[in-house]
Scaffold this motif. Structure first.
Motif, PDB file in Angstrom:
ATOM      1  N   THR A  85       6.267 -12.639  -3.742  1.00  0.00           N
ATOM      2  CA  THR A  85       5.218 -11.619  -3.662  1.00  0.00           C
ATOM      3  C   THR A  85       5.382 -10.771  -2.401  1.00  0.00           C
ATOM      4  OG1 THR A  85       3.720 -13.198  -2.591  1.00  0.00           O
ATOM      5  CG2 THR A  85       3.562 -12.988  -4.970  1.00  0.00           C
ATOM      6  N   ASN A  86       5.895 -11.370  -1.325  1.00  0.00           N
ATOM      7  CA  ASN A  86       6.120 -10.611  -0.096  1.00  0.00           C
ATOM      8  C   ASN A  86       7.215  -9.566  -0.284  1.00  0.00           C
ATOM      9  OD1 ASN A  86       4.170 -12.137   1.106  1.00  0.00           O
ATOM     10  ND2 ASN A  86       5.559 -13.378   2.343  1.00  0.00           N
ATOM     11  N   VAL A  87       8.191  -9.885  -1.096  1.00  0.00           N
ATOM     12  CA  VAL A  87       9.249  -8.913  -1.396  1.00  0.00           C
ATOM     13  C   VAL A  87       8.700  -7.759  -2.226  1.00  0.00           C
ATOM     14  CG1 VAL A  87      11.419  -8.568  -2.657  1.00  0.00           C
ATOM     15  CG2 VAL A  87      11.116 -10.597  -1.225  1.00  0.00           C
ATOM     16  N   SER A  88       7.743  -8.074  -3.095  1.00  0.00           N
ATOM     17  CA  SER A  88       7.203  -7.043  -3.984  1.00  0.00           C
ATOM     18  C   SER A  88       6.388  -5.995  -3.232  1.00  0.00           C
ATOM     19  CB  SER A  88       6.339  -7.677  -5.074  1.00  0.00           C
ATOM     20  OG  SER A  88       5.119  -8.164  -4.549  1.00  0.00           O
ATOM     21  N   VAL A  89       5.825  -6.359  -2.077  1.00  0.00           N
ATOM     22  CA  VAL A  89       4.999  -5.406  -1.315  1.00  0.00           C
ATOM     23  C   VAL A  89       5.826  -4.217  -0.835  1.00  0.00           C
ATOM     24  CG1 VAL A  89       3.570  -5.076   0.734  1.00  0.00           C
ATOM     25  CG2 VAL A  89       3.305  -7.142  -0.654  1.00  0.00           C
ATOM     26  N   PRO A  90       6.939  -4.437  -0.106  1.00  0.00           N
ATOM     27  CA  PRO A  90       7.750  -3.279   0.314  1.00  0.00           C
ATOM     28  C   PRO A  90       8.371  -2.533  -0.872  1.00  0.00           C
ATOM     29  CG  PRO A  90       8.876  -5.338   0.865  1.00  0.00           C
ATOM     30  CD  PRO A  90       7.482  -5.690   0.459  1.00  0.00           C
ATOM     31  N   LEU A  91       8.648  -3.237  -1.981  1.00  0.00           N
ATOM     32  CA  LEU A  91       9.189  -2.557  -3.164  1.00  0.00           C
ATOM     33  C   LEU A  91       8.162  -1.582  -3.743  1.00  0.00           C
ATOM     34  CD1 LEU A  91      11.103  -5.426  -5.043  1.00  0.00           C
ATOM     35  CD2 LEU A  91      12.065  -3.493  -3.776  1.00  0.00           C
ATOM     36  N   HIS A  92       6.915  -2.002  -3.792  1.00  0.00           N
ATOM     37  CA  HIS A  92       5.853  -1.105  -4.242  1.00  0.00           C
ATOM     38  C   HIS A  92       5.728   0.091  -3.292  1.00  0.00           C
ATOM     39  CE1 HIS A  92       4.399  -4.151  -7.090  1.00  0.00           C
ATOM     40  NE2 HIS A  92       3.616  -3.214  -7.588  1.00  0.00           N
ATOM     41  N   CYS A  93       5.747  -0.187  -2.015  1.00  0.00           N
ATOM     42  CA  CYS A  93       5.623   0.892  -1.024  1.00  0.00           C
ATOM     43  C   CYS A  93       6.784   1.870  -1.138  1.00  0.00           C
ATOM     44  CB  CYS A  93       5.557   0.309   0.382  1.00  0.00           C
ATOM     45  SG  CYS A  93       4.041  -0.626   0.719  1.00  0.00           S
ATOM     46  N   TYR A  94       7.983   1.336  -1.350  1.00  0.00           N
ATOM     47  CA  TYR A  94       9.159   2.213  -1.490  1.00  0.00           C
ATOM     48  C   TYR A  94       9.024   3.092  -2.732  1.00  0.00           C
ATOM     49  CZ  TYR A  94      13.937   3.768  -2.300  1.00  0.00           C
ATOM     50  OH  TYR A  94      15.054   4.551  -2.532  1.00  0.00           O
ATOM     51  N   LEU A 143       0.967   9.418  -1.304  1.00  0.00           N
ATOM     52  CA  LEU A 143       0.802   8.460  -2.378  1.00  0.00           C
ATOM     53  C   LEU A 143       0.681   7.038  -1.834  1.00  0.00           C
ATOM     54  CD1 LEU A 143       0.523   8.055  -5.363  1.00  0.00           C
ATOM     55  CD2 LEU A 143       3.019   8.016  -5.584  1.00  0.00           C
ATOM     56  N   ILE A 144       1.369   6.742  -0.724  1.00  0.00           N
ATOM     57  CA  ILE A 144       1.226   5.437  -0.081  1.00  0.00           C
ATOM     58  C   ILE A 144      -0.230   5.213   0.333  1.00  0.00           C
ATOM     59  CG2 ILE A 144       1.726   4.140   2.024  1.00  0.00           C
ATOM     60  CD1 ILE A 144       4.014   3.830   0.303  1.00  0.00           C
ATOM     61  N   MET A 145      -0.832   6.237   0.945  1.00  0.00           N
ATOM     62  CA  MET A 145      -2.217   6.132   1.387  1.00  0.00           C
ATOM     63  C   MET A 145      -3.166   5.959   0.206  1.00  0.00           C
ATOM     64  SD  MET A 145      -1.953   6.071   4.567  1.00  0.00           S
ATOM     65  CE  MET A 145      -3.705   6.088   4.965  1.00  0.00           C
ATOM     66  N   LEU A 146      -2.893   6.659  -0.882  1.00  0.00           N
ATOM     67  CA  LEU A 146      -3.711   6.508  -2.083  1.00  0.00           C
ATOM     68  C   LEU A 146      -3.572   5.099  -2.657  1.00  0.00           C
ATOM     69  CD1 LEU A 146      -3.102   9.937  -3.881  1.00  0.00           C
ATOM     70  CD2 LEU A 146      -5.191   9.176  -2.734  1.00  0.00           C
ATOM     71  N   PHE A 147      -2.364   4.570  -2.594  1.00  0.00           N
ATOM     72  CA  PHE A 147      -2.116   3.212  -3.081  1.00  0.00           C
ATOM     73  C   PHE A 147      -2.917   2.202  -2.259  1.00  0.00           C
ATOM     74  CE2 PHE A 147       0.608  -0.668  -2.674  1.00  0.00           C
ATOM     75  CZ  PHE A 147       0.349  -1.178  -3.932  1.00  0.00           C
ATOM     76  N   VAL A 148      -2.946   2.373  -0.949  1.00  0.00           N
ATOM     77  CA  VAL A 148      -3.727   1.492  -0.083  1.00  0.00           C
ATOM     78  C   VAL A 148      -5.209   1.582  -0.437  1.00  0.00           C
ATOM     79  CG1 VAL A 148      -4.487   1.070   2.293  1.00  0.00           C
ATOM     80  CG2 VAL A 148      -2.084   1.543   1.815  1.00  0.00           C
ATOM     81  N   MET A 149      -5.673   2.781  -0.731  1.00  0.00           N
ATOM     82  CA  MET A 149      -7.076   2.969  -1.127  1.00  0.00           C
ATOM     83  C   MET A 149      -7.386   2.234  -2.430  1.00  0.00           C
ATOM     84  SD  MET A 149      -7.581   6.997  -0.157  1.00  0.00           S
ATOM     85  CE  MET A 149      -9.204   7.089  -0.924  1.00  0.00           C
ATOM     86  N   THR A 150      -6.441   2.274  -3.363  1.00  0.00           N
ATOM     87  CA  THR A 150      -6.666   1.561  -4.624  1.00  0.00           C
ATOM     88  C   THR A 150      -6.746   0.058  -4.390  1.00  0.00           C
ATOM     89  OG1 THR A 150      -4.309   1.288  -5.184  1.00  0.00           O
ATOM     90  CG2 THR A 150      -5.376   3.320  -5.912  1.00  0.00           C
ATOM     91  N   MET A 151      -5.930  -0.455  -3.479  1.00  0.00           N
ATOM     92  CA  MET A 151      -5.949  -1.884  -3.194  1.00  0.00           C
ATOM     93  C   MET A 151      -7.239  -2.306  -2.494  1.00  0.00           C
ATOM     94  SD  MET A 151      -3.216  -3.050  -4.560  1.00  0.00           S
ATOM     95  CE  MET A 151      -3.629  -1.835  -5.831  1.00  0.00           C
ATOM     96  N   ILE A 152      -7.756  -1.441  -1.619  1.00  0.00           N
ATOM     97  CA  ILE A 152      -9.034  -1.727  -0.970  1.00  0.00           C
ATOM     98  C   ILE A 152     -10.145  -1.764  -2.012  1.00  0.00           C
ATOM     99  CG2 ILE A 152     -10.775  -0.830   0.627  1.00  0.00           C
ATOM    100  CD1 ILE A 152      -8.483   0.269   2.330  1.00  0.00           C
ATOM    101  N   LEU A 153     -10.146  -0.793  -2.911  1.00  0.00           N
ATOM    102  CA  LEU A 153     -11.169  -0.718  -3.956  1.00  0.00           C
ATOM    103  C   LEU A 153     -11.065  -1.909  -4.906  1.00  0.00           C
ATOM    104  CD1 LEU A 153     -13.467   0.926  -5.199  1.00  0.00           C
ATOM    105  CD2 LEU A 153     -11.762   2.202  -6.511  1.00  0.00           C
ATOM    106  N   ALA A 154      -9.847  -2.243  -5.315  1.00  0.00           N
ATOM    107  CA  ALA A 154      -9.658  -3.352  -6.262  1.00  0.00           C
ATOM    108  C   ALA A 154     -10.030  -4.695  -5.638  1.00  0.00           C
ATOM    109  CB  ALA A 154      -8.206  -3.381  -6.733  1.00  0.00           C
ATOM    110  N   SER A 155      -9.591  -4.931  -4.410  1.00  0.00           N
ATOM    111  CA  SER A 155      -9.901  -6.211  -3.756  1.00  0.00           C
ATOM    112  C   SER A 155     -11.396  -6.337  -3.483  1.00  0.00           C
ATOM    113  CB  SER A 155      -9.094  -6.364  -2.461  1.00  0.00           C
ATOM    114  OG  SER A 155      -9.367  -5.300  -1.568  1.00  0.00           O
TER     115      SER A 155
END
Length: 347
Positions: free
Chosen positions: A190-199, A209-221
């Motif tokens: 799962t740790n490998v998947s984090v930078p792959l998603h970011c890339y 888009l990275i910042m939007l992705f972080v926002m989605t993770m904050i909202l989902a969590s």
């Protein structure tokens, strides 16, 4: 001899007492039609993939950042519900499929499969049991009032800050899922998947888009954390404080709630709102929980706490401690008497 007539009220009372019998409810839940079905599981995955693609299209096709954040967070929650059932080995008919598919999904929901499965089993075995030394009786309320007031003042300040509803249901979930989970046992994949998603998001959308992705993770969590809190934190509830008197059945019926979810959101929560059934038996997959709830004999769920009003929601969100004397969850504003009893000044 004339047989005395039984009143309707007596009949209803008898029926309630009969149906609420533990053995009858457990027998009802053993119905094999409630268990995993590969066709249902497959269709659940396919439509989730389709919505996942739609969520990506809202950004790349519609160029709508707000819609992307909302839809991607919602589909993330749905994926987590599927992952959750895989850790219970209940999503597919074949338990091996559950393990491999769950480990695959762990890369998508950034949660180590083995770690979650181990700890979540402990949650099911000890939820509502204050006498347990294996796991906390409530995941979102770690302290009793007495434990809190006896803490050093700096620890009380720290707890009060971290357990403030605004902090606890926004920042803490993100830290828990996307930072703390990086250090759990078996987290390498799962740790490998984090930078792959970011890339991926950086390559196709840059920093924006990275910042939007972080926002989605904050909202989902945050959404997941709030759901988890509602599942076991309300008054009146079931918390056992007597050694060897813990009842998993009572913890399921009286200590696990039924959350009324708006129709438009139920598709994403995948039945986890019927949490009393999930705690009675983890063998029933998420896509069957609503059916099981609705098909149950009359009065089966009369003892269930139902989140069916805004008042109950707000009240639950404000609960931060367990009061052993009153046997209820309380907020910080309700504990002044405990400080007075031991001669402390409220801080």
């Amino acid at each position: 001899m004339v047989q005395a007539k039984t009143s309707h009220a007596d009949q209803v009372t008898t029926l309630k007492n009969t149906v609420n019998d533990e053995h009858l409810i457990r027998d009802y839940l053993k119905n094999r039609e409630f268990l995993a079905n590969d066709l249902k599981a497959f269709s659940t995955v396919v439509v989730t993939i389709c919505f996942h693609v739609f969520a990506l299209w809202t950004y790349f096709g519609l160029n709508s950042p707000c819609l992307f954040v909302v839809t991607y967070a919602l589909v993330f929650i749905r994926w987590f519900m599927i992952f959750h059932d895989c850790t219970h080995l209940s999503f597919w008919e074949n338990k091996t499929w559950c393990i491999y598919f769950g480990k695959l999904l762990s890369c998508l929901v950034f949660t180590p499969y083995t770690y979650w499965r181990t700890n979540h089993i402990l949650h099911h075995e000890n939820s509502g049991d204050q006498t347990s030394t294996k796991y906390n009786f409530n995941d979102t309320i770690p302290l009793t009032v007495r434990q809190y007031v006896l803490l050093p003042s700096w620890k009380r300040y720290l707890y009060r800050f971290g357990r403030d509803p605004i902090i606890f249901f926004t920042i803490i979930p993100f830290i828990h899922f996307f930072i703390m989970n990086r250090f759990k046992k078996g987290a390498f994949i799962t740790n490998v998947s984090v930078p792959l998603h970011c890339y991926f998001f950086y390559y196709f959308g840059g920093i924006r888009l990275i910042m939007l992705f972080v926002m989605t993770m904050i909202l989902a969590s945050s959404g997941g954390f709030i759901l988890f809190h509602f599942q076991h934190t309300y008054n009146p509830t079931y918390i056992n404080h007597i050694a060897n008197k813990y009842s998993k059945f009572d913890a399921s019926l009286r200590g696990s709630s039924h959350i009324i979810i708006p129709p438009i959101l139920k598709w994403f929560t995948l039945g986890i709102e019927y949490h009393h059934i999930h705690h009675l038996t983890t063998r029933i997959p998420c896509y069957n929980l609503e059916h099981v709830h609705k098909k149950a004999p009359p009065y089966s769920w009369d003892n269930i706490f139902v989140f069916d009003s805004f008042h109950k929601i707000i009240d639950s969100l404000g609960k931060t401690l367990w009061d052993e004397e009153q046997h209820r969850f309380v907020g910080f504003s309700e504990i002044s008497q405990e400080f007075e009893k031991i001669g402390l000044i409220i801080q």
